[in-house]
Enzyme design. Structure first.
Site, short mmCIF file in Angstrom:
data_model
loop_
_atom_site.label_atom_id
_atom_site.label_comp_id
_atom_site.label_asym_id
_atom_site.label_seq_id
_atom_site.Cartn_x
_atom_site.Cartn_y
_atom_site.Cartn_z
CB CYS A 4 -0.17 0.51 2.05
SG CYS A 4 0.55 1.72 3.19
CG HIS A 23 3.89 -0.91 0.18
ND1 HIS A 23 3.07 -0.22 -0.68
CD2 HIS A 23 3.95 -0.17 1.32
CE1 HIS A 23 2.66 0.90 -0.10
NE2 HIS A 23 3.18 0.95 1.11
CD GLU A 59 2.86 -2.24 -3.71
OE1 GLU A 59 2.98 -1.03 -3.47
OE2 GLU A 59 2.68 -3.08 -2.81
#
Length: 204
Positions: free
Chosen positions: A71, A160, A162
């Site tokens: 991001c 994202h 993660e």
């Protein structure tokens, strides 16, 4: 961060540079790889910590140390290599939920035409491809959804990968169907696993 540790069982340190600056990076041994996470700030703010982090991470990339941009990290490093970063839409629309994207080339463990669904929440995007970069993946909402350096161990995504369930519940306003959540978790795990494998191969 917790999701990465729990899922892959490898040691990480976390540095909250937007609040405490980048000095803590000087007090650890050289890492095998670096992940630049998202931020509430924008690259265009040119805050001191952003400028310092950008220089530090570009130096790592140029030295052949793997770096993953997520991001804000995706935008920060694209900016460091000459890209323009701006709003996705002039009305400052927030893109959130998940987004499916298609991989465009075989590079750094990714395969051409591979599809990834990744959680997203962002207003800004990369507008052009830096000269030393490869256009790694694309989607209907974000043309440069994934980028990679041509010769260095760096890749990045606007989304994202993660993201955990906690992230989904606290950072995405809309309620996502369970099937979509599972697909987003799977796509994100694919990206993180690729990065960990890149770190492993580079460290050998």
């Amino acid at each position: 961060m917790n999701k990465i540790v729990q899922s892959h069982g490898i040691p990480f340190t976390y540095h909250w540079v937007s609040t405490f600056g980048t000095d803590s990076l000087d007090f650890i041994d050289e890492a095998s790889g670096y992940i630049i996470f998202g931020s509430d700030s924008n690259v265009s703010d040119r805050l001191p910590w952003q400028i310092d982090l950008s220089k530090r991470m570009k130096a790592k990339i140029e030295a052949g140390i793997p770096v993953l941009g997520i991001c804000f990290g995706h935008q920060l490093m694209a900016d460091a290599y000459g890209a323009t970063i701006d709003l996705v839409k002039p009305d400052n629309r927030c893109f959130e939920g998940t987004r499916k994207q298609k991989v465009l080339t075989d590079h750094l463990g990714f395969k051409t035409n591979e599809e990834l669904e990744i959680f997203i929440t962002h207003h800004y995007e990369v507008k052009n491809l830096p000269q030393e970069f490869i256009h790694l993946s694309t989607s209907s909402d974000c043309f440069y959804d994934g980028l990679a350096h041509k010769t260095k161990p760096f890749f990045s995504f606007q989304g994202h990968p993660e993201a955990s369930r906690h992230f989904v519940e606290n950072h995405i306003e809309s309620k996502l169907p369970e099937e979509q959540v599972l697909s987003g978790l799977s796509g994100g795990n694919r990206v993180i696993s690729n990065f960990i494998e890149l770190v492993r191969l580079t460290s050998v």
